[in-house]
Design a protein around this motif. Sequence first.
Motif, PDB file in Angstrom:
ATOM      1  N   ALA A  35      -8.591  -9.135   6.541  1.00 21.00           N
ATOM      2  CA  ALA A  35      -9.266 -10.408   6.780  1.00 21.00           C
ATOM      3  C   ALA A  35      -9.315 -11.273   5.533  1.00 21.00           C
ATOM      4  CB  ALA A  35     -10.685 -10.153   7.290  1.00 21.00           C
ATOM      5  N   THR A  36      -9.199 -10.666   4.376  1.00 21.69           N
ATOM      6  CA  THR A  36      -9.202 -11.392   3.107  1.00 21.69           C
ATOM      7  C   THR A  36      -8.018 -10.956   2.258  1.00 21.69           C
ATOM      8  OG1 THR A  36     -10.656  -9.721   2.121  1.00 21.69           O
ATOM      9  CG2 THR A  36     -11.713 -11.658   3.100  1.00 21.69           C
ATOM     10  N   PRO A  37      -7.541 -11.800   1.336  1.00 22.19           N
ATOM     11  CA  PRO A  37      -6.413 -11.417   0.489  1.00 22.19           C
ATOM     12  C   PRO A  37      -6.735 -10.182  -0.358  1.00 22.19           C
ATOM     13  CG  PRO A  37      -6.787 -13.779   0.396  1.00 22.19           C
ATOM     14  CD  PRO A  37      -7.965 -13.187   1.101  1.00 22.19           C
ATOM     15  N   PHE A  38      -5.688  -9.470  -0.751  1.00 20.50           N
ATOM     16  CA  PHE A  38      -5.860  -8.245  -1.526  1.00 20.50           C
ATOM     17  C   PHE A  38      -4.871  -8.223  -2.688  1.00 20.50           C
ATOM     18  CE2 PHE A  38      -3.535  -7.496   2.466  1.00 20.50           C
ATOM     19  CZ  PHE A  38      -2.266  -7.165   1.989  1.00 20.50           C
ATOM     20  N   ALA A  39      -5.261  -7.539  -3.759  1.00 24.00           N
ATOM     21  CA  ALA A  39      -4.381  -7.371  -4.914  1.00 24.00           C
ATOM     22  C   ALA A  39      -3.234  -6.442  -4.542  1.00 24.00           C
ATOM     23  CB  ALA A  39      -5.160  -6.789  -6.088  1.00 24.00           C
ATOM     24  N   ALA A  40      -2.067  -6.702  -5.108  1.00 22.94           N
ATOM     25  CA  ALA A  40      -0.901  -5.884  -4.776  1.00 22.94           C
ATOM     26  C   ALA A  40       0.104  -5.913  -5.910  1.00 22.94           C
ATOM     27  CB  ALA A  40      -0.246  -6.378  -3.483  1.00 22.94           C
ATOM     28  N   ALA A 231      23.118   1.546   2.797  1.00 22.79           N
ATOM     29  CA  ALA A 231      22.592   1.284   4.135  1.00 22.79           C
ATOM     30  C   ALA A 231      21.382   2.166   4.428  1.00 22.79           C
ATOM     31  CB  ALA A 231      23.686   1.505   5.177  1.00 22.79           C
ATOM     32  N   ASN A 232      20.573   2.418   3.426  1.00 24.47           N
ATOM     33  CA  ASN A 232      19.473   3.362   3.565  1.00 24.47           C
ATOM     34  C   ASN A 232      18.298   2.888   2.729  1.00 24.47           C
ATOM     35  OD1 ASN A 232      21.541   5.564   4.550  1.00 24.47           O
ATOM     36  ND2 ASN A 232      22.272   4.848   2.561  1.00 24.47           N
ATOM     37  N   THR A 233      17.122   3.430   3.024  1.00 22.40           N
ATOM     38  CA  THR A 233      15.989   3.201   2.130  1.00 22.40           C
ATOM     39  C   THR A 233      14.729   3.835   2.675  1.00 22.40           C
ATOM     40  OG1 THR A 233      14.890   1.544   0.765  1.00 22.40           O
ATOM     41  CG2 THR A 233      15.066   1.060   3.085  1.00 22.40           C
ATOM     42  N   THR A 234      13.795   4.103   1.786  1.00 20.47           N
ATOM     43  CA  THR A 234      12.431   4.447   2.146  1.00 20.47           C
ATOM     44  C   THR A 234      11.543   3.336   1.588  1.00 20.47           C
ATOM     45  OG1 THR A 234      12.892   6.815   2.076  1.00 20.47           O
ATOM     46  CG2 THR A 234      10.589   6.140   1.890  1.00 20.47           C
ATOM     47  N   ILE A 235      10.909   2.595   2.493  1.00 19.47           N
ATOM     48  CA  ILE A 235      10.025   1.512   2.069  1.00 19.47           C
ATOM     49  C   ILE A 235       8.601   1.868   2.462  1.00 19.47           C
ATOM     50  CG2 ILE A 235      11.678  -0.369   1.934  1.00 19.47           C
ATOM     51  CD1 ILE A 235      11.053  -1.116   4.803  1.00 19.47           C
ATOM     52  N   ALA A 236       7.671   1.653   1.532  1.00 19.86           N
ATOM     53  CA  ALA A 236       6.327   2.186   1.737  1.00 19.86           C
ATOM     54  C   ALA A 236       5.267   1.282   1.149  1.00 19.86           C
ATOM     55  CB  ALA A 236       6.226   3.578   1.090  1.00 19.86           C
ATOM     56  N   ILE A 237       4.034   1.513   1.584  1.00 20.46           N
ATOM     57  CA  ILE A 237       2.846   0.876   1.024  1.00 20.46           C
ATOM     58  C   ILE A 237       1.823   1.978   0.764  1.00 20.46           C
ATOM     59  CG2 ILE A 237       1.000  -0.810   1.382  1.00 20.46           C
ATOM     60  CD1 ILE A 237       2.799  -2.081   3.578  1.00 20.46           C
ATOM     61  N   VAL A 238       1.235   1.985  -0.415  1.00 22.83           N
ATOM     62  CA  VAL A 238       0.070   2.831  -0.675  1.00 22.83           C
ATOM     63  C   VAL A 238      -1.106   1.909  -0.952  1.00 22.83           C
ATOM     64  CG1 VAL A 238       1.398   4.807  -1.482  1.00 22.83           C
ATOM     65  CG2 VAL A 238       0.625   3.084  -3.135  1.00 22.83           C
ATOM     66  N   ALA A 239      -2.279   2.346  -0.578  1.00 25.92           N
ATOM     67  CA  ALA A 239      -3.457   1.471  -0.674  1.00 25.92           C
ATOM     68  C   ALA A 239      -4.689   2.269  -1.040  1.00 25.92           C
ATOM     69  CB  ALA A 239      -3.684   0.752   0.657  1.00 25.92           C
ATOM     70  N   THR A 240      -5.641   1.582  -1.639  1.00 24.70           N
ATOM     71  CA  THR A 240      -6.928   2.171  -1.979  1.00 24.70           C
ATOM     72  C   THR A 240      -8.015   1.112  -1.924  1.00 24.70           C
ATOM     73  OG1 THR A 240      -8.152   3.408  -3.674  1.00 24.70           O
ATOM     74  CG2 THR A 240      -6.577   1.774  -4.463  1.00 24.70           C
ATOM     75  N   GLY A 273      17.233   1.827  -1.136  1.00 21.95           N
ATOM     76  CA  GLY A 273      16.441   0.755  -1.734  1.00 21.95           C
ATOM     77  C   GLY A 273      14.997   1.158  -1.915  1.00 21.95           C
ATOM     78  N   ASP A 274      14.765   2.390  -2.322  1.00 19.54           N
ATOM     79  CA  ASP A 274      13.408   2.954  -2.351  1.00 19.54           C
ATOM     80  C   ASP A 274      12.424   2.036  -3.071  1.00 19.54           C
ATOM     81  OD1 ASP A 274      14.425   5.102  -1.003  1.00 19.54           O
ATOM     82  OD2 ASP A 274      14.510   6.421  -2.743  1.00 19.54           O
ATOM     83  N   LEU A 275      11.367   1.686  -2.353  1.00 14.97           N
ATOM     84  CA  LEU A 275      10.381   0.707  -2.825  1.00 14.97           C
ATOM     85  C   LEU A 275       9.002   1.116  -2.350  1.00 14.97           C
ATOM     86  CD1 LEU A 275      10.506  -3.156  -2.555  1.00 14.97           C
ATOM     87  CD2 LEU A 275       8.738  -1.898  -1.332  1.00 14.97           C
ATOM     88  N   VAL A 276       8.009   0.953  -3.238  1.00 13.93           N
ATOM     89  CA  VAL A 276       6.612   1.188  -2.870  1.00 13.93           C
ATOM     90  C   VAL A 276       5.773  -0.019  -3.275  1.00 13.93           C
ATOM     91  CG1 VAL A 276       4.568   2.628  -3.164  1.00 13.93           C
ATOM     92  CG2 VAL A 276       6.837   3.693  -3.152  1.00 13.93           C
ATOM     93  N   PHE A 277       5.142  -0.651  -2.284  1.00 16.86           N
ATOM     94  CA  PHE A 277       4.092  -1.629  -2.550  1.00 16.86           C
ATOM     95  C   PHE A 277       2.789  -0.861  -2.785  1.00 16.86           C
ATOM     96  CE2 PHE A 277       6.753  -4.306   0.376  1.00 16.86           C
ATOM     97  CZ  PHE A 277       6.997  -5.354  -0.493  1.00 16.86           C
ATOM     98  N   SER A 278       1.911  -1.432  -3.591  1.00 14.48           N
ATOM     99  CA  SER A 278       0.574  -0.862  -3.770  1.00 14.48           C
ATOM    100  C   SER A 278      -0.472  -1.942  -3.528  1.00 14.48           C
ATOM    101  CB  SER A 278       0.418  -0.275  -5.169  1.00 14.48           C
ATOM    102  OG  SER A 278       0.712  -1.244  -6.158  1.00 14.48           O
ATOM    103  N   VAL A 279      -1.594  -1.531  -2.973  1.00  9.88           N
ATOM    104  CA  VAL A 279      -2.642  -2.464  -2.536  1.00  9.88           C
ATOM    105  C   VAL A 279      -3.999  -1.966  -3.010  1.00  9.88           C
ATOM    106  CG1 VAL A 279      -3.911  -3.246  -0.482  1.00  9.88           C
ATOM    107  CG2 VAL A 279      -1.401  -3.303  -0.502  1.00  9.88           C
ATOM    108  N   SER A 280      -4.814  -2.891  -3.484  1.00 10.95           N
ATOM    109  CA  SER A 280      -6.223  -2.606  -3.767  1.00 10.95           C
ATOM    110  C   SER A 280      -7.088  -3.633  -3.046  1.00 10.95           C
ATOM    111  CB  SER A 280      -6.500  -2.675  -5.272  1.00 10.95           C
ATOM    112  OG  SER A 280      -7.895  -2.714  -5.528  1.00 10.95           O
ATOM    113  N   THR A 281      -8.017  -3.152  -2.222  1.00  9.97           N
ATOM    114  CA  THR A 281      -8.945  -4.071  -1.566  1.00  9.97           C
ATOM    115  C   THR A 281     -10.091  -4.449  -2.486  1.00  9.97           C
ATOM    116  OG1 THR A 281     -10.307  -2.304  -0.618  1.00  9.97           O
ATOM    117  CG2 THR A 281      -8.409  -3.052   0.680  1.00  9.97           C
TER     118      THR A 281
END
Length: 332
Positions: A35-40, A231-240, A273-281
């Motif tokens: 509902a509100t923006p988050f740091a990433a 033609a491959n990848t693991t794309i992910a998000i981790v959050a806390t 294209g292995d990539l991890v986004f990270s998020v902090s609320t």
Amino acid sequence: MQPGPRNLITDVPGLLVGNAEDAGLKSGVTVLTSATPFAASVAVLGGAPGTRETDLLAPENSVGAVDALVLSGGSAFGLDAASGVSDALREAGRGFQVGPARVPLVPAAILFDLLNGGAKDWQTNPYPALGRAAFAAAAEEFRLGSAGAGTGALTGMLKGGLGSASFRLASGVTVGALVAANPVGSVTTPGERHFWAAPFEQGDEFGGLGPDPRAGLGTAFESRKMGSARANTTIAIVATDAALSKAECKRLAIAAHDGIARAVVPAHTPHDGDLVFSVSTGARPLPADDPMALFGIGHAAALCLARAIARAVYLAEPAPNDRLPCWRNGGA
């Protein structure tokens, strides 16, 4: 550490996830929002990434928070899923304020699923509409396996999928992971029954079979996707919910990549294209007297990501015209 009540990334309070997919296309989109923006922030360790607006997540750049993150199938076409999300956010009055204008900030990453047996003869790019639909579906509960961005995912030997997992730490901090697993490497040991991530499993969340008892594993490598370079990848998000700066989010994303290496063999190849986004609320301040707090959060994120990758494959479902078998069908 114990899994959260849903064992999903949405155990981090305030986060919502939505999926949209097209069975004929064998592809889809997953959106994480709040509902509100988050740091990433983001860390890319694969050699063939596909991204949108990831530069703004660098710690030295000025934007402090984003409105949503997108994981999508469709290779470069899938980057347009973020446009559909951006349109929906704009209609909702969301976005970064620039004078009288608002600009939604929606970083995205894509995986390649164009050769998975789905119908790819579209005349109009389907991904903006899928992005909008995924955003509209955002909720605390969401499907795993053959859903969202994991709909058409393939691992080295079996169907991939969408996975998620969470941990609640003794400090009260919650950590979660969300992943679309589509690597050139294998998520299972030879024979396709045991998961590389088995030592980190909680209960029987991906079968409870335990580690493969054989020695010498990993020295030989087999993949049914080896002909599909880049033609491959693991794309992910981790959050806390721990309050982290962008620089600390960057460190969290880097630490979480260990989860990919624990669950996929090999990982971080030139063809992924292995990539991890990270998020902090930002809801829970880090303990000022605990210099190991970020250490523990990064460790938990890596464990969650390894588990989420195994869950993605474990929960994948068979569909017409599949190019690879499912784990649940014995890998046959």
